[in-house]
Scaffold this active site. Sequence first.
Site, short mmCIF file in Angstrom:
data_model
loop_
_atom_site.label_atom_id
_atom_site.label_comp_id
_atom_site.label_asym_id
_atom_site.label_seq_id
_atom_site.Cartn_x
_atom_site.Cartn_y
_atom_site.Cartn_z
N SER A 144 -15.34 10.25 10.60
CA SER A 144 -14.07 9.67 10.18
C SER A 144 -12.99 10.75 10.05
O SER A 144 -12.62 11.37 11.02
CB SER A 144 -14.25 8.87 8.89
OG SER A 144 -13.24 7.91 8.74
N LYS A 196 1.66 -8.01 -7.24
CA LYS A 196 1.55 -6.79 -8.04
C LYS A 196 0.09 -6.47 -8.37
O LYS A 196 -0.28 -5.31 -8.54
CB LYS A 196 2.37 -6.93 -9.33
CG LYS A 196 2.43 -5.67 -10.17
CD LYS A 196 3.05 -4.52 -9.41
CE LYS A 196 3.11 -3.25 -10.26
NZ LYS A 196 3.56 -2.09 -9.49
#
Length: 334
Positions: A144, A196
Site C-alpha cells: 500500500s 456532522k
Amino acid sequence: MNKRIIALLVAASLLILSVATSLFTTDFTDSFTKELEGQLDTGTLDEKSIEGTDMSNRIARVEVDGVIQDTGSPSVFAQETYNHESMMQQLEQIKEDKSIKGVLMVVNSPGGGVYESAEIYDKINEIKKSGKKVYVTMKNMAASGGYYISAPADKIFASRETLTGSLGVIMQSMNYKELADKYGVKFNTIKSGAHKDIMSPTKEMDAEERKILQSLVDESYDQFVKVISDGRHISQQEVKKLADGRVYSGLQAQKNGLVDEIGLEEDALKALKKDIKSNDAEVIEFAPTDSIFGENPFAAQSFVKKMMGNDDLAAIKELMSKRQGTTPMYLYGE
C-alpha cells in the site's frame, strides 16, 4: 604549606566542584524535561559512515520501517520505529547535499497515512530532479503506502518472499449500535449539520453518507493509480487491473511490472554503485542528535519499560494510536 593555605585550596576546590555540578545538573534536568515533552531540537542530523571511501560520490541509506504516520515529535514513551519528522529531515538533507549521488531506500512497511505517503513521494521526486539516483529495496513488506513511496524510484528490488501490492485505499470504522440497542444504551447527539456525525459508531450509515465517503476513497485511489502509472511507466488502465487491493509476492510483482529485480539489499546497493559509477562510494546513514540518551544502553525506552512494565506501555500505545474520524489510509492489514 600551612593549614590556612590548605583550607583555602580545599574550599576553592569544593566551590569549583559545586559550580560544575550545579551547571551539569541544570543542563541535564532541562534536557531531560525537554526529552520527556518531545521538544528537543532535531534539526541537526549526524552522519554515520557504513562503508566506502569515495566521499565525492556518496550514497545515503534511508530506512522506512513501520507504519507511515506522523505521530508528532517522539518522546521517551514512544516505541514506534518510524519517525515521520526525522524521515522528512533526512530526505531534505539528502536533496541539499551535492556529494550524495544516490539514495538507497530500504522499505519495510504496510503503508500508512495518505498525506504522509504523499509527502515522502513528493520529496523523492525532488531528490530525483536534483540529479540523484533513487533505488528501493523491499524487505518483508512494502505494501500500500509502502509501495506508493517506492513507485518513483529509478529501480525497485524485492526478494521472492517480499509481500507487496495492496494497491488501494481503505477507510474503516466500528459500529456498535446493535450492541448498544441490545443492552438499552442510548446516545444523545447534538450536531450542526446532517452529516456532522458521519461514520459515527452509534448509528447506521445511510446511502448518502456512504456515497460521500466513497468519493474521498475514489479520489485518493485515482491519485495512487497515477503515481504508479507515472513511476512504472504503465498505463492507468493496466495499473487498475493490478490495483484491486490484492497482495503480491516479490516474484509476482516482478512479473507484473511492479518490481524490477529480485534481490536483497546488497544487490540493490551494488547496482546503485554501478549506476553512479563508483564501486567504492561511501555509504552513510543519518541519525538525530541532541538526545540526552543517545545510544546509551540505559536509553529512555528501556528505562520506562522497566519502570512501568511492557504490558502497560503496550496498552497506552494502543489507546493513543486509535484513529478517530474519517481518515483514508494507504494501509495493508488494518
